[in-house]
Design an enzyme around this catalytic site. Sequence first.
Site, short mmCIF file in Angstrom:
data_model
loop_
_atom_site.label_atom_id
_atom_site.label_comp_id
_atom_site.label_asym_id
_atom_site.label_seq_id
_atom_site.Cartn_x
_atom_site.Cartn_y
_atom_site.Cartn_z
N GLY A 193 12.60 20.85 -0.12
CA GLY A 193 12.72 19.97 -0.79
C GLY A 193 10.32 20.09 -0.94
O GLY A 193 10.29 20.34 -1.51
N ARG A 245 10.14 32.72 1.62
CA ARG A 245 11.52 32.72 2.15
C ARG A 245 12.61 32.89 0.75
O ARG A 245 12.42 32.69 -0.27
CB ARG A 245 11.10 31.48 2.25
CG ARG A 245 10.20 31.61 3.69
CD ARG A 245 10.72 30.34 4.65
NE ARG A 245 12.24 30.19 5.42
CZ ARG A 245 12.22 28.83 5.89
NH1 ARG A 245 12.65 27.78 5.85
NH2 ARG A 245 13.55 28.80 7.07
N CYS A 296 20.20 19.99 10.94
CA CYS A 296 18.75 20.28 10.92
C CYS A 296 17.68 18.59 10.64
O CYS A 296 17.60 18.02 10.83
CB CYS A 296 18.83 21.00 9.44
SG CYS A 296 17.55 22.45 9.87
N ASP A 336 20.07 24.17 1.28
CA ASP A 336 18.69 24.90 0.81
C ASP A 336 19.41 25.72 -0.64
O ASP A 336 18.46 25.79 -1.37
CB ASP A 336 18.93 26.22 1.85
CG ASP A 336 18.22 25.38 3.33
OD1 ASP A 336 18.68 24.52 3.48
OD2 ASP A 336 16.48 25.12 3.25
N LYS A 368 21.31 25.13 6.71
CA LYS A 368 20.64 25.31 8.10
C LYS A 368 22.32 26.06 8.47
O LYS A 368 22.70 25.65 8.98
CB LYS A 368 20.64 24.49 8.70
CG LYS A 368 19.75 25.26 10.50
CD LYS A 368 18.63 26.11 10.07
CE LYS A 368 17.29 25.54 9.23
NZ LYS A 368 16.14 27.20 9.08
N LYS A 407 18.50 22.33 -5.40
CA LYS A 407 18.45 23.20 -5.30
C LYS A 407 20.23 23.67 -5.83
O LYS A 407 20.38 24.31 -4.99
CB LYS A 407 19.17 22.18 -3.78
CG LYS A 407 18.72 21.42 -3.40
CD LYS A 407 17.47 21.58 -2.04
CE LYS A 407 16.70 21.30 -1.73
NZ LYS A 407 17.20 19.89 -1.22
#
Length: 320
Positions: free
Chosen positions: A19, A59, A125, A194, A205, A230
Site C-alpha cells: 500500500g 519491484r 511480515c 502483495d 511475503k 491488490k
Amino acid sequence: MLLTETAEDIRTMKIRGAGRIARAAAEALREYAGTIEVSDLAAFRTEMQEAAEQLIATRPTAVSLPNAVHAVMSGLSGADSLPEARSALRERADTFIRSSLHAVEEIAAIGARHISDGDVLMTHCNSEAALACILEADRQGKEIEVYATEVRPRNQGLVTIRTLNDAGIRTNYILDSAVRYFMNEVDLVIVGADAITVNGAVVNKIGTAQIALAAHEARTNLIVAAETYKFAPRTILGELIEIEERSGSEVLPDTLARALSHVRVRNPAFDVTPAEYVDLIVTEKGAIPPGLAYSIIKEYLGWSIGEFHKGLVMNSENHE
Ligand SMILES: O=P(O)(O)OC[C@H]1O[C@H](OP(=O)(O)O)[C@H](O)[C@@H]1O
C-alpha cells in the site's frame, strides 16, 4: 527529484509495503506531472510514460504499484491541453491516495469483526492492512495477543512488533521457523497481500504459504487483509505474478558467500498461497471468500487493454 528518489527508495525497500509503495508512486507521479518542463502535450505524455515505467520497474510483485500508476496515468486519456493533463494527473493521484488511506480504515473496521475477544492471532511480515484490523480490534476493547514473525532476511517483523508494543498489545516475537511450533495456540492468522490472482491465490511475503499450511493442518482460520487494488486484473488472461528474487547478500554476507563457491543463495521475496488455504479476504468493499476474487476485479477494478505492457490493466474509472 522526487521521482528518481522514490523509485530508488522502492527498489531498496526504504519505502516498502504494498500500500505504501502504491501511494508513494502516485505521489511521485503527481509531483512530476506538476514540475516537468515541457512545451506541449505530446512531450508531456512521453515524459510521464517514461516516469510511469521507471516506477513500475522497481519491484515486480506488488500489483498495487502498476495499479496505482495506471490509476494516475488514466488522467492523460481525456486531456486536450497541457494544463488540463497536468491537473488531471494531480487529481487522479490525490484521489488514489485518499481512497487508499480510506480503504485501510474500512478494512480495519471489517477485519476487526472477525477478531473475537480473547483471540490469539498470528501475523507475518509488516502489513499495514493486517495491522489495522488488529489495532482496531484492540481499540474496540477486545483482549488479544499476537504472535509476530521475525521475517528474515529484512526483518519487517521488527516494525510490526514496535507498532503492537506501542499499542500495548501483548506480543510474542518468534522465529519464522517457529510458526508450526506455536500454531496450536493460535485462533486466527491474519496477513496482508502483495497481489491476489483471479482464482484467489494470495501472493505475500515469503513464508506465508508455509504459515498457511501449518494453519490448515491445525484447522486455524487464515484471513487476508487487502485493498481491492491488490487484485491483479492481468491474471484473468492467465498471466502469472512475477515473484521477485532479491540479492543473495540480504541472506548471506558477500564475504562468506565468496568462500563457498558451490553455494548459491536463493532469496525469493514472496510466495503463493493457494486459495484453498485462505478462509476470507477482507477488502474495503467487504469480506469475500477467495473464490470471489474475479468479482472484485470485474466490479471494482474493471479491465481494459492497457497502455503499459500490452496487458489487461485496471480501469481507474471504476476505482473510487
Ligand atoms: O500493503 P500492506 O498491507 O502494508 O503490505 C502488504 C505486503 O507488502 C509487504 O511486502 P514488502 O515488505 O514490501 O516486500 C509484505 O509482503 C506485506 O504483507
